[in-house]
Design an enzyme around this catalytic site. Structure first.
Site, short mmCIF file in Angstrom:
data_model
loop_
_atom_site.label_atom_id
_atom_site.label_comp_id
_atom_site.label_asym_id
_atom_site.label_seq_id
_atom_site.Cartn_x
_atom_site.Cartn_y
_atom_site.Cartn_z
N LYS A 94 0.88 -1.17 0.00
CA LYS A 94 0.00 0.00 0.00
C LYS A 94 0.91 1.21 0.00
CE LYS A 94 -3.13 2.75 2.68
NZ LYS A 94 -3.87 2.97 3.93
N GLY A 155 -8.11 9.53 8.80
CA GLY A 155 -8.47 9.66 10.21
C GLY A 155 -9.50 10.73 10.51
N ALA A 182 -9.47 5.84 3.21
CA ALA A 182 -9.40 6.98 4.13
C ALA A 182 -10.64 7.86 4.10
CB ALA A 182 -8.18 7.86 3.87
N GLY A 183 -11.01 8.35 5.27
CA GLY A 183 -12.07 9.33 5.39
C GLY A 183 -13.42 8.79 5.82
N ASN A 204 -10.00 2.25 8.87
CA ASN A 204 -9.34 1.84 10.10
C ASN A 204 -9.93 2.59 11.29
OD1 ASN A 204 -7.59 1.28 12.22
ND2 ASN A 204 -5.75 1.57 11.07
N THR A 205 -9.72 3.92 11.31
CA THR A 205 -10.09 4.70 12.50
C THR A 205 -11.58 4.57 12.83
OG1 THR A 205 -8.39 6.26 11.78
CG2 THR A 205 -9.82 6.97 13.57
#
Lengths: 255, 65
Positions: A94, A155, A182-183, A204-205
């Protein structure tokens, strides 16, 4: 879904950072149904801080997608990718080359260059990029067979800031796997990404920082399936005015 | 010989990367190495000779997004 030469069933790719404990991480991965998890490389301590995580990774039986998070130059990213291949025994990387520390926005110029170098060296590159179609073209020319446009800054949990651009990417790259990376903050964000025709979502977050990460992981998995099926089912077009759904024919005269 | 390992100063007697890792206590198989910013593959550690002032990076799997 086919990513390079690997068939993947789950359209949710999950990050492994920021969970309250290793046990919660394991539980979240299981509940997510994810087959691909992202990991990083960081300095080892002489007491073997990485060995415990390594052992946990092996027990999880997922495909490992190592990242180059934190790299700001082509050289850093390429060297990190080589170290990741040596450690994880995978051609996947990645690729993140960060251009702005506050936004964690990709440096797309360095990204394209690093992608070309790594592809020529046998890597299968998953580039973390913007929603810019010209950059996407350059990445494909550099040898990438997957594109990972951001939904919002890493994040931030803002959801999709530019859905129109993602829709345009889908139209422009009909045969390239597109993974929103992301986001994503909530399940509805993931559903929206899938309804736009994205092939998968990497997050993830949103899971790790939820009050109940395992439950959120499951919710994200359901949201992604719902969005994908909705996309495949070819939704109706929106209309400005109401159209009765109940038949008008046969309506009684009750005046 | 003085070298830097993960940004910390060390004084070692070993003269190859492989023996230095053992001397420094890096026993986990799950590590990747670079010397002076250049990647050194696992199978090249035994032949790579260290010199005074080398910067060694020893990385391990870590949680990531």
């Amino acid at each position: 879904m086919r990513l390079y030469d690997t068939d993947i069933r789950s359209r949710l790719l999950l990050g492994t950072a920021q969970y309250p404990s290793p046990a919660v991480l394991t539980d979240a991965i299981r509940q997510s149904g994810s087959q691909i998890i992202t990991v990083s490389l960081r300095r080892e301590t002489t007491d073997g801080s990485g060995a415990g995580f390594w052992s946990q990774l092996r027990d999880l039986d997922c495909l490992i997608l190592p990242n180059t998070a934190g790299c700001h130059t082509v050289k850093e990213a390429v060297t990190t990718a080589h170290m990741a291949r040596d450690l994880f025994d995978t051609r996947w990387i990645k690729l993140e080359v960060i251009g702005h520390s506050d936004l964690l926005q990709p440096d797309v110029f360095a990204l394209v260059e690093a992608a070309r170098i790594l592809t020529e060296d046998g890597f299968q590159v998953f580039p973390y990029t913007t929603d810019d179609i010209v950059v996407g073209e350059r990445l494909l020319q550099a040898g990438c067979e997957v594109l990972m446009p951001w939904g919002a800054p890493i994040g931030s949990g803002q959801g999709l800031r530019t859905p129109d651009a993602l829709r345009a990417m889908r139209a422009h790259f009909p045969d390239t796997p597109l993974i929103v990376d992301a986001g994503i903050g909530r399940p509805s964000d993931a559903t929206k990404a899938m309804e736009l025709g994205m092939d998968a979502v990497l997050l993830n977050t949103a899971v790790a920082k939820a009050g109940d990460p395992a439950k959120m992981a499951h919710a994200m998995a359901l949201a992604i399936v719902a969005g994908r099926q909705g996309y495949e089912a070819d939704p109706m077009d929106p209309r400005d005015l109401a159209v009765p759904s109940t038949p008008v024919l046969g309506l009684a005269d009750l005046n | 010989m003085h070298i830097t390992v993960n940004a910390k100063a060390h004084d070692i007697t070993a003269d190859t990367l492989e023996s230095a890792l053992a001397e420094l206590g890096f026993t986990s198989p799950a590590i990747a190495t670079a010397v002076n910013g250049k990647f050194v593959a696992r199978n090249r550690r035994a032949e790579l000779r260290l010199t005074e002032g080398d910067r060694l990076e020893v990385l391990a799997p870590m949680q990531g997004g």
